[in-house]
Design an enzyme around this catalytic site. Structure first.
Site, PDB file in Angstrom:
ATOM      1  N   ALA A 123       0.857  -1.192   0.000  1.00 50.79           N
ATOM      2  CA  ALA A 123       0.000   0.000   0.000  1.00 50.79           C
ATOM      3  C   ALA A 123       0.886   1.233   0.000  1.00 50.79           C
ATOM      4  CB  ALA A 123      -0.892   0.006   1.238  1.00 50.79           C
ATOM      5  N   LYS A 124       0.337   2.346  -0.324  1.00 55.21           N
ATOM      6  CA  LYS A 124       1.048   3.624  -0.176  1.00 55.21           C
ATOM      7  C   LYS A 124      -0.025   4.698  -0.071  1.00 55.21           C
ATOM      8  CE  LYS A 124       5.446   4.639  -0.765  1.00 55.21           C
ATOM      9  NZ  LYS A 124       6.506   4.044   0.001  1.00 55.21           N
ATOM     10  N   GLY A 125       0.307   5.752   0.667  1.00 51.06           N
ATOM     11  CA  GLY A 125      -0.666   6.828   0.793  1.00 51.06           C
ATOM     12  C   GLY A 125       0.036   8.137   1.014  1.00 51.06           C
TER      13      GLY A 125
END
Ligand code: NAD
Length: 433
Positions: A123-125
């Protein structure tokens, strides 16, 4: 990191992109997926699933500025794949954060966790904001509100953020506190990269540089080079670069060049790395301690055994790939080699050890931190470093056997290892309903 050019390419266009110097992060991640899939006999439906994120959360984050006005920022959390475990990846505060960039970086995290065989997905945010324009109080309010907006979608068994560009251990402590307050219980395992006093791990900060050093040592061993006879040039003297430089120096290698944004220090007889302050200890001080200063471009083309780009993305390009004189490139930064440069280096027989393996010490010690948090038991620094070495050796062994078996580049070998693990997990779990 230098921002990669955002492309206008639509998400639904799933064909592998041409290998160009202006490829977006998402295009690179997809191209690598298709390249690896080309070497494997796997169900195309699985490749199709991995081409897309599972979910992308987009939230608006209103915060009260110190002057009483209200500003609204946009935040994202792209959750790519969780077939092997909870989503895992950083949160960045940077003006260039976009939905597509988060999706692409989330995919990279899926490959990175899989190549390290960690029980995590990717994931990345982030928030599209310039953190330098926020006061400490504003940054704290932004973080707490972001945590609240994402609360239903993160958690120790769901999705575990970590620091990235523009965020740090303090940011993670606020995020953990905001989440814990709402849950009614202290939940350190919701984020990693926290200060040790609230459940962070010893050795987390040094881990990406340490893994770069371990992998460099393994590369030298593989190609029958003694570390004592090996010269190294390292671009960037921050968390990754300085830790890698100091360990390699300590283990007997000759570090001949190090750099920061102002230029590079060059000592053909070897730099005493402990005497030069890292970016964290004294920002951008490398050239102030140098007798001989060369440019960052010159550093990249020095005739050394090992080149470690550990500052920015896209520094080895079509323009300078022909001039790279090192025998090995060990990628400390994320995405330092463009796709075109990668092909040129492969043709020139220069081994490039990819970022998803070389700097994966960071996410590996994040995994150790998560284990410590959920078990409520802190590990000593010695244990962290010993276990990191074991994990790096295991990942290296897996990639090395693929490299030998398939006669591909080191990068392709790492992606093949990652994808085959992902494909096996998808195969075993099946598609529900
Ligand atoms: P950092 O901020 O600690 O240090 C960056 C270093 O690069 C500094 O010495 C800075 O002066 C130098 N630099 C900046 N601009 C430069 C330029 N134009 N030319 C040459 N040098 C320049 O950053 P870091 O945490 O060491 O991260 C470096 C790279 O490693 C990034 O690509 C990052 O994404 C990647 N990375 C970091 C981690 C981590 O946990 N720190 C983990 C994996 C990958």
């Amino acid at each position: 990191m230098a921002s990669k050019t955002e492309s206008a390419r639509d998400e639904s266009d799933d064909a592998p992109a041409e290998s160009t110097d202006s490829e977006s992060t998402l295009e690179t991640a997809r191209r690598q997926l298709h390249r690896a899939a080309g070497h494997l006999d796997i169900d195309q439906n699985i490749v199709e699933r991995l081409n897309y994120p599972k979910k992308v959360h987009e939230v608006t984050i209103p915060i009260e500025r110190d002057d009483g006005s209200v500003d609204v920022f946009t935040g994202y959390r792209a959750q790519h794949d969780s077939v092997r475990g909870p989503f895992k990846g950083g949160l960045r505060y940077h003006p260039d954060v976009t939905r597509d960039e988060c999706v692409g970086l989330g995919m990279w995290m899926t490959w990175k966790c899989a190549v390290m065989d960690l029980p995590f997905g990717g994931a990345k945010g982030g928030v599209a904001v310039n953190p330098k324009e926020l006061s400490g109080g504003e940054k704290e309010r932004l973080t707490r509100r972001f945590a609240q907006e994402l609360r239903d979608n993160i958690g120790p068994n769901q999705d575990i953020p970590a620091p990235d560009m523009g965020t740090d251990p303090q940011t993670m402590a606020w995020l953990m506190d905001a989440y814990s307050m709402q849950e009614g219980e202290t939940t350190p395992g919701v984020v990693t990269g926290k200060p040790p006093v609230v459940g962070g791990s010893e050795g987390r900060e040094e881990a990406p540089g340490r893994s770069v050093a371990i992998i460099t040592q393994l590369v030298c061993e593989y190609y029958d080079r003694r570390l004592e006879d090996t010269t190294v040039a390292i671009q960037g003297y921050g968390s990754v670069g300085a830790n890698a430089a100091r360990l390699l120096d300590e283990w007997g290698a000759t570090v001949v060049a190090i750099s920061d944004v102002n230029g590079a220090m060059y000592e053909p007889d070897g730099i005493e790395t402990a005497a030069v302050p890292s970016h964290d200890e004294e920002p951008e001080a490398v050239t102030a301690y140098a007798d001989t200063v060369i440019s960052n471009d010159e550093l990249l083309t020095l005739d050394v055994d090992v080149l470690v780009p550990a500052a920015l993305g896209n520094v080895i390009t079509e323009e300078n790939a022909d001039a790279i004189a090192a025998d090995f490139v060990v990628e400390g930064a994320n995405g330092p080699t463009t796709s075109t440069a990668d092909s040129i280096l492969a043709e020139r027989d220069i081994a490039v050890i990819p970022d998803i393996l070389a700097n994966a010490g960071g996410v590996t010690v994040s995994y150790f931190e998560w284990l410590q948090d959920i078990n409520r038991r802190a590990w000593s620094l010695e244990r962290v470093n010993d276990e990191l070495e074991v994990e790096m050796q295991a990942a290296w062994d897996a990639v090395r056997s693929e490299f030998e078996r398939s006669d591909v580049t080191w990068r392709d070998a790492a992606y093949i290892v990652a994808l085959s693990r992902l494909a096996d997990a998808h195969e075993a779990r099946g598609l529900w309903p």
